[in-house]
Design a protein around this motif. Sequence first.
Motif, PDB file in Angstrom:
ATOM      1  N   ASP A  88       0.833  -1.209   0.000  1.00  0.00           N
ATOM      2  CA  ASP A  88       0.000   0.000   0.000  1.00  0.00           C
ATOM      3  C   ASP A  88       0.869   1.260   0.000  1.00  0.00           C
ATOM      4  O   ASP A  88       0.589   2.214  -0.732  1.00  0.00           O
ATOM      5  CB  ASP A  88      -0.943   0.007   1.205  1.00  0.00           C
ATOM      6  CG  ASP A  88      -2.025  -1.057   1.117  1.00  0.00           C
ATOM      7  OD1 ASP A  88      -2.264  -1.601   0.014  1.00  0.00           O
ATOM      8  OD2 ASP A  88      -2.627  -1.362   2.171  1.00  0.00           O
ATOM      9  N   ASN A  89       1.924   1.268   0.811  1.00  0.00           N
ATOM     10  CA  ASN A  89       2.852   2.409   0.846  1.00  0.00           C
ATOM     11  C   ASN A  89       3.524   2.601  -0.508  1.00  0.00           C
ATOM     12  O   ASN A  89       3.655   3.722  -0.997  1.00  0.00           O
ATOM     13  CB  ASN A  89       3.934   2.213   1.912  1.00  0.00           C
ATOM     14  CG  ASN A  89       3.414   2.286   3.321  1.00  0.00           C
ATOM     15  OD1 ASN A  89       2.273   2.646   3.574  1.00  0.00           O
ATOM     16  ND2 ASN A  89       4.255   1.911   4.271  1.00  0.00           N
ATOM     17  N   ARG A 144       1.430   4.169  -3.290  1.00  0.00           N
ATOM     18  CA  ARG A 144       1.247   5.622  -3.128  1.00  0.00           C
ATOM     19  C   ARG A 144       2.553   6.407  -3.308  1.00  0.00           C
ATOM     20  O   ARG A 144       2.554   7.632  -3.211  1.00  0.00           O
ATOM     21  CB  ARG A 144       0.666   5.917  -1.741  1.00  0.00           C
ATOM     22  CG  ARG A 144      -0.761   5.447  -1.554  1.00  0.00           C
ATOM     23  CD  ARG A 144      -1.363   5.931  -0.244  1.00  0.00           C
ATOM     24  NE  ARG A 144      -0.629   5.460   0.922  1.00  0.00           N
ATOM     25  CZ  ARG A 144      -0.898   4.357   1.613  1.00  0.00           C
ATOM     26  NH1 ARG A 144      -1.890   3.587   1.234  1.00  0.00           N
ATOM     27  NH2 ARG A 144      -0.192   4.023   2.662  1.00  0.00           N
ATOM     28  N   SER A 145       3.642   5.727  -3.585  1.00  0.00           N
ATOM     29  CA  SER A 145       4.949   6.387  -3.611  1.00  0.00           C
ATOM     30  C   SER A 145       5.352   6.866  -5.006  1.00  0.00           C
ATOM     31  O   SER A 145       4.779   6.470  -6.017  1.00  0.00           O
ATOM     32  CB  SER A 145       6.024   5.429  -3.093  1.00  0.00           C
ATOM     33  OG  SER A 145       6.320   4.446  -4.076  1.00  0.00           O
ATOM     34  N   THR A 201       5.149   5.480  -9.252  1.00  0.00           N
ATOM     35  CA  THR A 201       4.917   6.395 -10.377  1.00  0.00           C
ATOM     36  C   THR A 201       6.030   6.241 -11.407  1.00  0.00           C
ATOM     37  O   THR A 201       5.765   6.173 -12.609  1.00  0.00           O
ATOM     38  CB  THR A 201       4.833   7.854  -9.871  1.00  0.00           C
ATOM     39  OG1 THR A 201       3.783   7.945  -8.913  1.00  0.00           O
ATOM     40  CG2 THR A 201       4.589   8.822 -11.003  1.00  0.00           C
TER      41      THR A 201
END
Length: 137
Positions: free
Chosen positions: A105-106, A109-110, A114
């Motif tokens: 999950d971390n 979102r990092s 991307t």
Amino acid sequence: MNIIYKKFLFRVGTETANEAKTIAPYKTGNLKKDIKVISYSHKKVIVGNTKLAPYAKFVYFSTKPHMIKVKKARALANKKSGVVFGKKVNHPGTKANAYLKNAFDNYIRSEGFTRAKSALVRDIKQGIITDIKKGFK
């Protein structure tokens, strides 16, 4: 194209494993050292612990309160502190710590994810261009 997806999933798995090593409990022992990409293909990646940390499943999923009894020794003891507990101990159980899911999950979102997605798009684009050029030869 399968090689492109395989490369992407290996990257996601490796970076998720690295994140899991930073958030997993226990500063010593094999739990953190043992987190790795177990397998990957163009369809999926599996990240987790191997037999080096057989207790990982108890950390991840929790344990209920239970009795620990002596098997071969005279008594249960903590060798480092010198505390002797006796022939049996009521263990209070442990709370679940979903460090692998939390790491994923971390990572999602990092900025690392991307960048991985951008690299995937570049690789797919280059693969398509290469395939088109081969078609015209």
